[in-house]
Scaffold this motif. Structure first.
Motif, PDB file in Angstrom:
ATOM      1  N   GLY A 172     -59.966 -63.020 -51.234  1.00 21.63           N
ATOM      2  CA  GLY A 172     -59.491 -64.374 -51.558  1.00 21.63           C
ATOM      3  C   GLY A 172     -60.509 -65.393 -51.087  1.00 21.63           C
TER       4      GLY A 172
ATOM      5  N   ASP B 174     -62.050 -62.831 -55.598  1.00 21.10           N
ATOM      6  CA  ASP B 174     -60.997 -63.822 -55.814  1.00 21.10           C
ATOM      7  C   ASP B 174     -60.480 -63.659 -57.242  1.00 21.10           C
ATOM      8  OD1 ASP B 174     -60.314 -66.608 -54.064  1.00 21.10           O
ATOM      9  OD2 ASP B 174     -59.635 -66.598 -56.148  1.00 21.10           O
TER      10      ASP B 174
ATOM     11  N   GLN C  87     -59.464 -66.347 -59.052  1.00 22.60           N
ATOM     12  CA  GLN C  87     -59.685 -67.564 -59.849  1.00 22.60           C
ATOM     13  C   GLN C  87     -61.141 -67.732 -60.263  1.00 22.60           C
ATOM     14  OE1 GLN C  87     -58.280 -71.391 -58.484  1.00 22.60           O
ATOM     15  NE2 GLN C  87     -56.904 -70.346 -57.071  1.00 22.60           N
TER      16      GLN C  87
ATOM     17  N   LEU D 112     -61.249 -60.223 -58.939  1.00 21.85           N
ATOM     18  CA  LEU D 112     -60.369 -59.078 -58.692  1.00 21.85           C
ATOM     19  C   LEU D 112     -58.988 -59.581 -58.264  1.00 21.85           C
ATOM     20  CD1 LEU D 112     -61.320 -55.753 -57.214  1.00 21.85           C
ATOM     21  CD2 LEU D 112     -59.532 -56.945 -55.965  1.00 21.85           C
ATOM     22  N   ASP D 113     -57.950 -58.963 -58.778  1.00 20.57           N
ATOM     23  CA  ASP D 113     -56.587 -59.323 -58.398  1.00 20.57           C
ATOM     24  C   ASP D 113     -56.116 -58.355 -57.316  1.00 20.57           C
ATOM     25  OD1 ASP D 113     -53.922 -59.858 -58.107  1.00 20.57           O
ATOM     26  OD2 ASP D 113     -53.462 -59.849 -60.259  1.00 20.57           O
ATOM     27  N   LEU D 114     -55.941 -58.902 -56.123  1.00 26.08           N
ATOM     28  CA  LEU D 114     -55.552 -58.076 -54.972  1.00 26.08           C
ATOM     29  C   LEU D 114     -54.179 -57.440 -55.143  1.00 26.08           C
ATOM     30  CD1 LEU D 114     -56.722 -60.562 -52.236  1.00 26.08           C
ATOM     31  CD2 LEU D 114     -57.513 -58.195 -52.413  1.00 26.08           C
ATOM     32  N   ASN D 115     -53.365 -57.992 -56.038  1.00 24.62           N
ATOM     33  CA  ASN D 115     -52.016 -57.445 -56.222  1.00 24.62           C
ATOM     34  C   ASN D 115     -52.041 -56.131 -56.980  1.00 24.62           C
ATOM     35  OD1 ASN D 115     -50.773 -59.663 -55.014  1.00 24.62           O
ATOM     36  ND2 ASN D 115     -50.848 -60.817 -56.923  1.00 24.62           N
TER      37      ASN D 115
ATOM     38  N   ARG E  22     -58.925 -65.114 -44.963  1.00 22.99           N
ATOM     39  CA  ARG E  22     -58.450 -66.379 -44.400  1.00 22.99           C
ATOM     40  C   ARG E  22     -57.515 -67.049 -45.383  1.00 22.99           C
ATOM     41  NH1 ARG E  22     -61.803 -71.735 -42.476  1.00 22.99           N
ATOM     42  NH2 ARG E  22     -62.044 -72.003 -44.720  1.00 22.99           N
TER      43      ARG E  22
HETATM   44  C1  LIG Z   1     -55.973 -71.005 -49.578  1.00 21.55           C
HETATM   45  S1  LIG Z   1     -57.232 -70.269 -50.533  1.00 21.55           S
HETATM   46  C2  LIG Z   1     -58.306 -69.651 -49.240  1.00 21.55           C
HETATM   47  C3  LIG Z   1     -59.729 -69.512 -49.681  1.00 21.55           C
HETATM   48  C4  LIG Z   1     -60.693 -69.012 -48.608  1.00 21.55           C
HETATM   49  N1  LIG Z   1     -60.296 -67.723 -48.075  1.00 21.55           N
HETATM   50  C5  LIG Z   1     -60.806 -70.014 -47.488  1.00 21.55           C
HETATM   51  O1  LIG Z   1     -60.230 -69.805 -46.430  1.00 21.55           O
HETATM   52  O2  LIG Z   1     -61.504 -71.036 -47.685  1.00 21.55           O
HETATM   53  C6  LIG Z   1     -56.477 -68.756 -51.118  1.00 21.55           C
HETATM   54  C7  LIG Z   1     -57.363 -67.974 -52.056  1.00 21.55           C
HETATM   55  O3  LIG Z   1     -56.760 -66.714 -52.326  1.00 21.55           O
HETATM   56  C8  LIG Z   1     -56.960 -66.414 -53.690  1.00 21.55           C
HETATM   57  N2  LIG Z   1     -55.937 -65.460 -54.149  1.00 21.55           N
HETATM   58  C9  LIG Z   1     -54.606 -65.663 -54.178  1.00 21.55           C
HETATM   59  N3  LIG Z   1     -53.987 -64.583 -54.715  1.00 21.55           N
HETATM   60  C10 LIG Z   1     -54.957 -63.692 -55.010  1.00 21.55           C
HETATM   61  C11 LIG Z   1     -54.963 -62.397 -55.597  1.00 21.55           C
HETATM   62  N4  LIG Z   1     -53.835 -61.815 -56.020  1.00 21.55           N
HETATM   63  N5  LIG Z   1     -56.147 -61.759 -55.758  1.00 21.55           N
HETATM   64  C12 LIG Z   1     -57.314 -62.356 -55.366  1.00 21.55           C
HETATM   65  N6  LIG Z   1     -57.375 -63.590 -54.815  1.00 21.55           N
HETATM   66  C13 LIG Z   1     -56.213 -64.242 -54.647  1.00 21.55           C
HETATM   67  C14 LIG Z   1     -56.833 -67.765 -54.370  1.00 21.55           C
HETATM   68  O4  LIG Z   1     -57.396 -67.746 -55.668  1.00 21.55           O
HETATM   69  C15 LIG Z   1     -57.554 -68.678 -53.392  1.00 21.55           C
HETATM   70  O5  LIG Z   1     -58.927 -68.795 -53.691  1.00 21.55           O
END
Ligand SMILES: C[S@@+](CC[C@H](N)C(=O)[O-])C[C@H]1O[C@@H](n2cnc3c(N)ncnc32)[C@H](O)[C@@H]1O
Length: 247
Positions: free
Chosen positions: A28, A52, A54, A78-81, A95
C-alpha cells in the motif's frame, strides 16, 4: 520526515533493523514516501518493491527520481485482497494500510509467507481513539478530525486495528519484537499544518457528503487556529509493531 505524521514512522524505521542489501516489500505504498525512505536505508545493493492498488498513487510514486546511494525502487499494481507475489523478502513495511483491508488477517498471513526466515515486518497503523485532545478550544481541528475519520470509517476502515495487531501478527506465525503507540502531536509550528491533509482528503470528504465550500473554508481557516495554539494537540494515535519470522 519532520511532519508530525512521519515522526513515529522515523522511529519505526530506526528500530526495525533495515540494513544494507535487504530486499523489502512496501505494501500500500501510496506515493512512495515510505518506500523511498527505506531505499536509503538498504542502499544501492538493496531493492524495494512498492505495491498499491491505485494507478494514480503508483504514477505519483514513479514520478520521483531515483536518489543517489539509495536502492532502486520498483512499483507494481497489486490488490492485496486477492493477489500475492511469488518472490520472498527480507522485510515488509506497511503504513496505514491494514485498516483498509476487509480481511487484514488473511492478507497478513499471506505476507508472512513471503518473508525469509528471520525476516521482519514493520507496521504503522493509525487510530482515532477519542482524539483530538487539547488544553484549549480547537473547533477547526476538531471539525477536520471528525470529517476525516468519519469519511474513513464510512469507507469501511477498521479504525481500532491498532489494538488487534499483536493477535493478528501471532496468528500469522510471526513473533512480536516491539509493539508501542505514539500520539501524533501538533503545535503552532508550520510543520504541524494539517490543512494540506484536508486538501488531500478533499475528494473523499466530498464523497462522504461534506460540501466543497465548507471544506475550502476550513482549509483556509485551519492555519489561523494552529498559529495561536498555546498547548499542543494530541491529534491521532499511531500503533507501531515489529515482528519477526522464526528462523
Ligand atoms: C492511507 S494510504 C497510505 C499510503 C502509504 N503507505 C503512506 O503511508 O504514505 C493507503 C494506501 O493503501 C492502498 N491500498 C488500499 N487497499 C489496497 C489493496 N487492497 N491493495 C493494495 N493497496 C491498497 C491505497 O491505494 C493507498 O495508497
Amino acid at each position: 520526515m519532520n511532519n508530525p505524521n512521519n515522526r513515529p514512522t522515523a522511529r519505526l524505521l530506526a528500530e526495525a533493523g533495515f540494513s544494507l542489501g535487504m530486499r523489502v516489500l512496501d505494501i500500500g505504498c501510496g506515493n512512495g514516501l515510505l518506500a523511498r525512505e527505506i531505499a536509503k536505508l538498504v542502499g544501492p545493493h538493496g531493492h524495494v518493491l512498492g505495491i498499491d492498488l491505485q494507478d494514480t498513487a503508483l504514477e505519483q510514486a514513479r514520478s520521483h527520481p531515483a536518489e543517489d546511494g539509495a536502492a532502486p525502487v520498483e512499483y507494481r499494481k497489486l490488490d492485496l485482497n486477492t493477489e500475492t507475489l511469488d518472490e520472498t523478502f527480507d522485510a515488509i513495511s506497511c503504513r496505514r494500510v491494514l485498516m483498509y483491508l476487509p480481511d487484514a488477517q488473511a492478507t497478513l498471513t499471506r505476507l508472512a509467507s513471503l518473508l525469509e526466515p528471520e525476516g521482519f515486518i514493520a507496521i504503522q497503523e493509525q487510530s482515532r481513539l477519542g482524539m483530538p485532545i487539547a488544553g484549549q478550544p480547537i473547533p477547526m481541528h476538531e471539525k477536520a478530525h471528525r470529517w476525516i475519520w468519519d469519511a474513513v470509517e464510512g469507507e469501511g476502515a477498521d479504525t481500532s486495528i491498532g489494538f488487534k495487531l499483536a493477535a493478528m501478527l501471532q496468528a500469522s506465525g510471526l513473533t512480536m519484537q516491539e509493539l508501542w503507540a505514539e500520539a501524533i502531536v501538533l503545535d503552532s509550528r508550520p510543520e504541524s499544518d494539517f490543512a494540506p491533509l484536508v486538501s488531500i482528503m478533499k475528494p473523499r470528504l466530498i464523497a462522504a457528503g461534506i460540501p466543497e465550500t465548507d471544506i475550502d473554508e476550513l482549509i483556509s481557516d485551519m492555519p489561523r487556529e494552529r498559529q495561536v495554539l498555546e498547548s499542543p494537540i494530541l491529534y491521532d494515535m499511531a500503533f507501531l509493531a515489529i515482528a519477526h519470522k522464526p528462523a
